[in-house]
Design an enzyme around this catalytic site. Structure first.
Site, PDB file in Angstrom:
ATOM      1  N   CYS A  96       0.851  -1.202   0.000  1.00 19.52           N
ATOM      2  CA  CYS A  96       0.000   0.000   0.000  1.00 19.52           C
ATOM      3  C   CYS A  96       0.879   1.241   0.000  1.00 19.52           C
ATOM      4  O   CYS A  96       0.616   2.225  -0.685  1.00 19.52           O
ATOM      5  CB  CYS A  96      -0.894   0.032   1.242  1.00 19.52           C
ATOM      6  SG  CYS A  96      -1.873  -1.437   1.519  1.00 19.52           S
ATOM      7  N   HIS A 100       0.811   4.986  -1.809  1.00 18.81           N
ATOM      8  CA  HIS A 100       0.081   5.934  -0.966  1.00 18.81           C
ATOM      9  C   HIS A 100       0.933   6.597   0.108  1.00 18.81           C
ATOM     10  O   HIS A 100       0.450   7.504   0.796  1.00 18.81           O
ATOM     11  CB  HIS A 100      -1.103   5.233  -0.290  1.00 18.81           C
ATOM     12  CG  HIS A 100      -2.145   4.744  -1.262  1.00 18.81           C
ATOM     13  ND1 HIS A 100      -2.925   5.596  -1.986  1.00 18.81           N
ATOM     14  CD2 HIS A 100      -2.524   3.490  -1.613  1.00 18.81           C
ATOM     15  CE1 HIS A 100      -3.757   4.881  -2.754  1.00 18.81           C
ATOM     16  NE2 HIS A 100      -3.514   3.603  -2.557  1.00 18.81           N
ATOM     17  N   CYS A 133      -7.297  -2.473  -5.450  1.00 20.66           N
ATOM     18  CA  CYS A 133      -5.859  -2.191  -5.357  1.00 20.66           C
ATOM     19  C   CYS A 133      -5.077  -3.493  -5.267  1.00 20.66           C
ATOM     20  O   CYS A 133      -4.066  -3.672  -5.931  1.00 20.66           O
ATOM     21  CB  CYS A 133      -5.557  -1.347  -4.108  1.00 20.66           C
ATOM     22  SG  CYS A 133      -5.587   0.427  -4.397  1.00 20.66           S
ATOM     23  N   CYS A 199     -37.053   0.148  13.697  1.00 20.73           N
ATOM     24  CA  CYS A 199     -36.273   0.305  14.934  1.00 20.73           C
ATOM     25  C   CYS A 199     -35.608   1.682  14.979  1.00 20.73           C
ATOM     26  O   CYS A 199     -35.726   2.410  15.955  1.00 20.73           O
ATOM     27  CB  CYS A 199     -35.192  -0.772  15.037  1.00 20.73           C
ATOM     28  SG  CYS A 199     -35.830  -2.411  15.468  1.00 20.73           S
ATOM     29  N   HIS A 200     -34.872   2.033  13.932  1.00 22.18           N
ATOM     30  CA  HIS A 200     -33.949   3.163  14.047  1.00 22.18           C
ATOM     31  C   HIS A 200     -34.591   4.517  13.779  1.00 22.18           C
ATOM     32  O   HIS A 200     -33.988   5.547  14.072  1.00 22.18           O
ATOM     33  CB  HIS A 200     -32.736   2.922  13.149  1.00 22.18           C
ATOM     34  CG  HIS A 200     -31.925   1.739  13.602  1.00 22.18           C
ATOM     35  ND1 HIS A 200     -31.207   1.748  14.777  1.00 22.18           N
ATOM     36  CD2 HIS A 200     -31.750   0.514  13.074  1.00 22.18           C
ATOM     37  CE1 HIS A 200     -30.608   0.574  14.939  1.00 22.18           C
ATOM     38  NE2 HIS A 200     -30.926  -0.209  13.921  1.00 22.18           N
ATOM     39  N   ARG A 237     -22.633  -5.872  10.350  1.00 20.69           N
ATOM     40  CA  ARG A 237     -23.688  -5.386  11.247  1.00 20.69           C
ATOM     41  C   ARG A 237     -25.042  -5.383  10.536  1.00 20.69           C
ATOM     42  O   ARG A 237     -26.051  -5.777  11.117  1.00 20.69           O
ATOM     43  CB  ARG A 237     -23.349  -3.977  11.749  1.00 20.69           C
ATOM     44  CG  ARG A 237     -24.279  -3.498  12.841  1.00 20.69           C
ATOM     45  CD  ARG A 237     -23.986  -4.244  14.140  1.00 20.69           C
ATOM     46  NE  ARG A 237     -25.038  -4.061  15.132  1.00 20.69           N
ATOM     47  CZ  ARG A 237     -26.081  -4.873  15.264  1.00 20.69           C
ATOM     48  NH1 ARG A 237     -26.242  -5.883  14.447  1.00 20.69           N
ATOM     49  NH2 ARG A 237     -26.976  -4.667  16.208  1.00 20.69           N
ATOM     50  N   CYS A 241     -28.369  -7.434  11.660  1.00 26.21           N
ATOM     51  CA  CYS A 241     -29.682  -6.816  11.866  1.00 26.21           C
ATOM     52  C   CYS A 241     -30.749  -7.538  11.049  1.00 26.21           C
ATOM     53  O   CYS A 241     -31.833  -7.841  11.544  1.00 26.21           O
ATOM     54  CB  CYS A 241     -29.652  -5.341  11.446  1.00 26.21           C
ATOM     55  SG  CYS A 241     -29.385  -4.196  12.804  1.00 26.21           S
TER      56      CYS A 241
END
Lengths: 280, 109
Positions: A96, A100, A133, A199-200, A237, A241
């Site tokens: 990398c 960079h 990349c 929910c949110h 996540r 959910c």
């Protein structure tokens, strides 16, 4: 009668204490000021007046872990990714760092992802860009989309942008993907027939069993969760959910979750990048 | 040896005589409990840090016995009184016999 009045009084006393985010302020390492509340983006104005980082919904003991990198277990992943950053991999003899330089030069990248990539003709997440990349520039094997190496690298790239406001583009060529993500956000899935919004939006601030429901902002990802003691990718996540609605889930890296990530990120435009954050 | 084990400590460089200073330590370690099984159903052998000690000028400051229920990357934070300039020696003992040490010198003005 007396009993009933007492019960009522008790409810009134305990109700409001749970409903709202707290008033704490987050400063990391005594120097990086984190914006944890901001005016809602225009496209959300009929839902929320103010958007809050999930940090504001956690209790003090969890909150304090994020205020010092020494105490933030997510920074162990960042350290591991710094080793990967300079490691030459693949047939092109590149790391990398070859292109960079220092990871700190990636400051400003996290806030604008997911982002339209003109050459590829698609909206790309940071993970997709990292794997591009690796495969096309480094001649290396791609990482698993939400595997440990990948989550650690995303955490490193996020960490150097902490304090910068999330600012993903929702218009132009990204608009159709953004709209697809919005449709998913408001679609009820699973045997429980729950959409993200149930929910949110409808219940943010309320308790879902023992947990304090936040607005579901993703400015803090990758997130170190005390629950599983590891860094979690945002799309992992999402998958969790959707699984909890008892649905067949989309896989991390699928076009559906990429679109959802863009849309949910845009709901947090204005909050600071926090990753790697600490949550329960 | 367990993978990726790396000790870290944070101690103030300077203190006044008799000052109570805050010390933070963390060692990255999987803390495998010995209760879990792999995908084939075989027990994964226990591999934990079982003891952590701190000494200051040869005197014991803290001596901790760790058990399998303690989570990965064990973190300890405690306070110590520094009577004079000296060196804290931190030692972690691994199940596999490895011992990891760190030293930090505090200057009392």
């Amino acid at each position: 009668m007396k009993t009933r009045m007492l019960t009522l009084a008790g409810l009134l006393l305990t109700g409001p204490a749970l409903a709202d985010p707290d008033d704490d302020a987050l400063v990391i390492n005594g120097e990086i000021e984190i914006v944890t509340e901001a005016p809602a983006p225009v496209h959300l104005s009929d839902v929320f007046d103010t958007i809050y980082s999930g940090w504001r919904y956690r209790n003090d003991e969890t909150q304090v872990m994020e205020s010092d990198d020494f105490e933030n277990p997510g920074m162990l992943g960042v350290e591991a990714a710094r080793d990967d950053w300079v490691e030459v991999a693949g047939t092109e003899e590149e790391s990398c760092a070859s292109c960079h330089g220092e990871p700190e030069e990636m400051a400003g990248v996290r806030p604008v992802y997911p982002k339209w990539n003109e050459d590829a003709g698609e909206v790309r997440t940071l993970e997709m860009q990292i794997n591009d990349c690796r495969t096309s520039r480094m001649g290396a094997e791609p990482w698993k989309y939400a595997g440990e190496d990948m989550v650690d690298m995303v955490a490193l790239i996020s960490s150097v942008s902490r304090g910068m406001p999330v600012d993903v583009a929702t218009d132009g060529p990204a608009q159709s993907t953004w709209e697809a993500g919005r449709d998913i956000y408001y679609t009820r899935y699973g045997r429980l027939e729950l959409a993200c919004a149930n929910c949110h939006e409808d219940n943010s601030g309320n308790m879902i069993r023992a947990d304090h429901l936040s607005q579901g902002q993703i400015n803090g990802f990758p997130t170190y969760r005390l629950k599983n003691a590891q860094l979690n990718a945002v799309q992992s996540r999402f998958k969790g959910c959707i699984r909890d609605t008892m649905a067949e889930t989309f896989e991390p890296g699928s076009p559906e979750l990429v679109a959802l990530e863009l849309y949910v990120a845009s709901r947090g435009n204005g909050l600071s990048v926090e990753g790697p954050s600490v949550r329960n | 040896m367990a993978d990726g084990v790396k000790p870290r400590v944070r101690v103030p460089d300077e203190a006044t005589a008799g000052e109570v200073i805050q010390i933070k330590t963390l060692i990255s370690h999987p803390m495998e409990s010995g209760q879990r099984r792999d995908d084939d159903g075989n027990l994964i052998p226990r591999s934990i840090i079982n003891r952590f000690t701190v000494e200051f000028g040869g005197e014991s400051v803290i001596d901790v016995a760790l058990e399998p229920a303690i989570s990965s990357n064990p973190y300890f934070e405690f306070e110590a009184t520094v009577p004079s300039s000296g060196t804290f020696v931190f030692t972690w003992y691994d199940d596999d016999g490895d011992v990891y040490t760190e030293e930090k010198t505090v200057t009392v003005a």
